[in-house]
Design an enzyme around this catalytic site. Sequence first.
Site, short mmCIF file in Angstrom:
data_model
loop_
_atom_site.label_atom_id
_atom_site.label_comp_id
_atom_site.label_asym_id
_atom_site.label_seq_id
_atom_site.Cartn_x
_atom_site.Cartn_y
_atom_site.Cartn_z
N ASP A 1 -0.70 -0.71 11.40
CA ASP A 1 -1.29 -1.53 10.19
C ASP A 1 -1.34 -0.61 8.91
O ASP A 1 -1.34 0.57 9.00
CB ASP A 1 -2.47 -2.26 10.44
CG ASP A 1 -3.47 -1.17 10.88
OD1 ASP A 1 -3.37 -0.32 11.56
OD2 ASP A 1 -4.95 -1.58 10.37
N ASP B 1 0.37 7.12 6.49
CA ASP B 1 -0.76 6.56 7.24
C ASP B 1 -0.35 5.29 7.62
O ASP B 1 -0.55 4.11 7.04
CB ASP B 1 -1.82 6.49 6.09
CG ASP B 1 -3.21 5.89 6.54
OD1 ASP B 1 -3.34 5.76 7.87
OD2 ASP B 1 -4.10 5.73 5.78
N GLU C 1 -6.44 -0.73 12.64
CA GLU C 1 -7.19 0.59 12.45
C GLU C 1 -7.76 0.44 10.97
O GLU C 1 -8.99 0.83 10.75
CB GLU C 1 -6.27 1.91 12.48
CG GLU C 1 -7.10 3.02 12.55
CD GLU C 1 -7.16 3.95 11.25
OE1 GLU C 1 -8.07 4.80 11.04
OE2 GLU C 1 -6.80 3.18 10.09
#
Length: 463
Positions: free
Chosen positions: A87, A116, A150
């Site tokens: 995510d 990320d 997350e």
Amino acid sequence: MDLQKFVLNYKNDVVKSIQESVRIKSVQEDPKEGMPFGEGPAKALEHMLNLGKNLGFKVENFDNYAGHIDFGDGPDEEMIGILGHVDVVPEGKGWDYPPYEAKIVDGKLYGRGVLDDKGPTIAALYALKAIKDSGVKLNRKVRVIVGANEETGWGCMNHYFGELKMPQPAMAFTPDSTFPVTYAEKGILHLSLTKEYNDKLDFIIKGGVAFNSVPDSAIGIFPLSLKNEIDLNLEKYNEEKEFKITSVEKEGKIELLSLGKASHGARPSNGYNAITALFEFLSTLKIEDKKLKNLVEFFNEYVGMEYSGKKLGINFKDEPSGELTLTVGKIECEDNKIMFGFDIRYPVTYKKDQVINEVEKRAKTKGMDITIRSAKNPLYVPKDSFLVTTLMDIYKDITGDIDAEPVSIGGGTYARAVNNGVAFGALLKDQEDNMHQKNEYLELDKLDTWLKIYVQAIYNLAK
């Protein structure tokens, strides 16, 4: 077998797989049947697990909360874990290249999630593929654990380790921070401060897309009665500011637009908070509206432009992890309700209740209610542990950065979801940290170092 040389054969495949993943917009949405975090995260999780399957690994999906990818044999209690997430935070505005196109320009791959955490997770997965194809024998099972929530609550790990009681790895790392090894992570609190009125507000203030991002824009819409005050003060306020506030009269209202610079909530000093700037300007005005006046006074007295939490009485610090940081990541003032969203990263030797109690005392002075949106306890793995020293040695050997020391961060990674885990990369010292910012990019030549480090890390931990 020279694993570090062998793994570079997979670089082109790594790039293609990252591009495929980035093209799936995996920002959390409203849940759908069988998709607890919405369609995007579910599709991104499916892509990652299918990639693992196509690379020859055993995979399992756990209700689209999380999944894992297994290689090798051995008891679960001795396995090595690698934790990543698919995510991403919302893309925001102002990108030079579309955030979900995964375009390569001048050797840089642009897209939300390339740093990320889609890019690093895929790099680690291909490092495991290289070990599999090399025929080198490992004595421990290696499990890549992939979550889909997350960035916005960790429902994925709560489901995987909490509800399903999946086994904990003996040792683990997550490629979701910076190199070298992150041995300490501050505690994380997301708090909302709210107040409701019986009648409608005469103003609107909105800003921010997530609690854990420094907002790069905020907007305020006010009655025309404030126009003269705004006109008198705005030019003077903007004189010495790099990021300006502009005003425009629109539909019988006066509208203020505050611009700043986005950054990760764990590193607020890297950005410029458009919300706090807007309130700093509002504090220069003579405001008659009691609700707006009380709001501005509260903000000025207890928050302001600083990010240490000093005005809230929470400027804690310690030796392992440094100073507390405070980010106002979101604000919603509309209709009859006011809401501030705070991201607080507190030092590892403090307790969350120490932070909450101080904030609550000050919130009550203005009749505000405090709600804990999420809370993650600190992480601390001793510097002299086998896990930290092993990974540090690998990092030093491959990069030549022999003076490097383990670091502590304000960010929160999946390392704290396991009993013995640390964050390990993937951001190198000479890489720009633009996670959670516009134009997130990965320099493709850095993949060589990533792959070498991760293939050696997996081998050394699991051999």
